[in-house]
Design a protein around this motif. Sequence first.
Motif: not given
Length: 466
Positions: A221-231
């Motif tokens: 919960p203290d880690v920042h996650f970013v999900l980047r979908p295929h364009p």
Amino acid sequence: MPDQSHVCLIVDNPLRDLEGLVLLGRELATRGVQVTLVPMYEQGSDVPALKPDLVLLNYTRPNNADLIKLYKRAGILVGVLDTEGIGGHNADQFATLVKNAGSTALLDLYCVWGQAQRAAFLKHGTVPAHILRATGCPRYDFCAGPWRAALSRPAASAGYVLLNTNFPSVNPQFSNGPDDEVETIVNAGYSRDYANQVIIEARHAYRSTLEMSMKLAERYPDVHFVLRPHPFENIRSYDALGVYPNFEVRQEGTSIEWINGARLLIHQNCSTAIEAMMLDVEPLSMEWFNTPSLRVQAAAQVSRPVGSESDLIALVKQGLEGRMPPVAEETLQLRRQITSDLFTAVDGASSIRVADAILETIAAARGKVRVGTLPRLSSRGRAVAMTRAALGYKASSAIRRRLGSAEIELRRQKKAFTVDAVGAVLQRIDAVAADGRQFFVREVVGDTRWMARVISGASLQLIEAS
């Protein structure tokens, strides 16, 4: 400048391709070339009207065969820098795919990314040897100096863990769904049984990735996650991740700039793993739900294979704490080999190599008399070309919108780019370029009444500041 060469660069997906083509365009412009960036869906109107010396296409496929013939009939040289330069599962598959697409006999230049593709193209006779060049791809120049310093910084909390997804076949943004994607795979030369199996397996992989993303968000919960979908993916399908305060889904910007700011990359069969390798960001591949039909060989080879959910959770912890085990020597060797095989070199000079190939192709053709029969367009291609020429851009576009599909119109809108977007890229490149030269961009509106009527107004020309 009466002898000034003119080159049109076709921009397929701005999110993926624009920065690299702006860098290539700037390199050509520093050598006195007039450069025009043309949106892919506007090229049928703009390229014949502009009559450049050479047009550099994003690919050769059955869907642009008539355009290639149209350009050749107009005396325009045709080159290709394939934006899917490591498409397929290996170099032989890619060479066969391009050969089966047709139109290769009409090309004047084909730039492949790496030495393995070049060898495969020669082996399969995909294009004539004298027009084949291994150049690398300009968008990967931003993985090396000096251009890495020109990358923009994503608007996200520092130190994030990045998840890149690659599921446009089952989570499409532009098509009507998996049935359309099956047809796309079949039209690319694969069997229907294979296409159907790919969809089934990709649907399972998509769901597994979404579930794993949720588990990571809950576990850390203290880690920042970013999900980047295929364009080409539908970003709304990841809305379920919005309930986690430490998770965000972002689709703007390039994959390279997002990886550049990440601590780790998690993926499955995403070629951005290779970009992570180039940028010294460790790629982790979720292999426990991978399949032979989905596996992208190079992406898997450069990554640390992860065999289970628990292994991934443990590796993320180790990576964040800076105590990840050393990479296997076999993987290190594969990384070095793949760099040469698939990208020629990660040295920031691919744009220079492509520019050299373009100018040599133009110089070789100058003064030569064209011989042979002009290629004949299909009946549909002739009708489209005649309508554009007779009615002009606005009227022919109105007919297209009324008779065409909503899907294509959405694609057209998503693949547009603006003066401001190109100008911002140029400013970042100019700021780190050793030559000290500065460029800006302007719309191409046509210098005659006829040109103003037939061109789209969406193409942009690079100009050096006085």
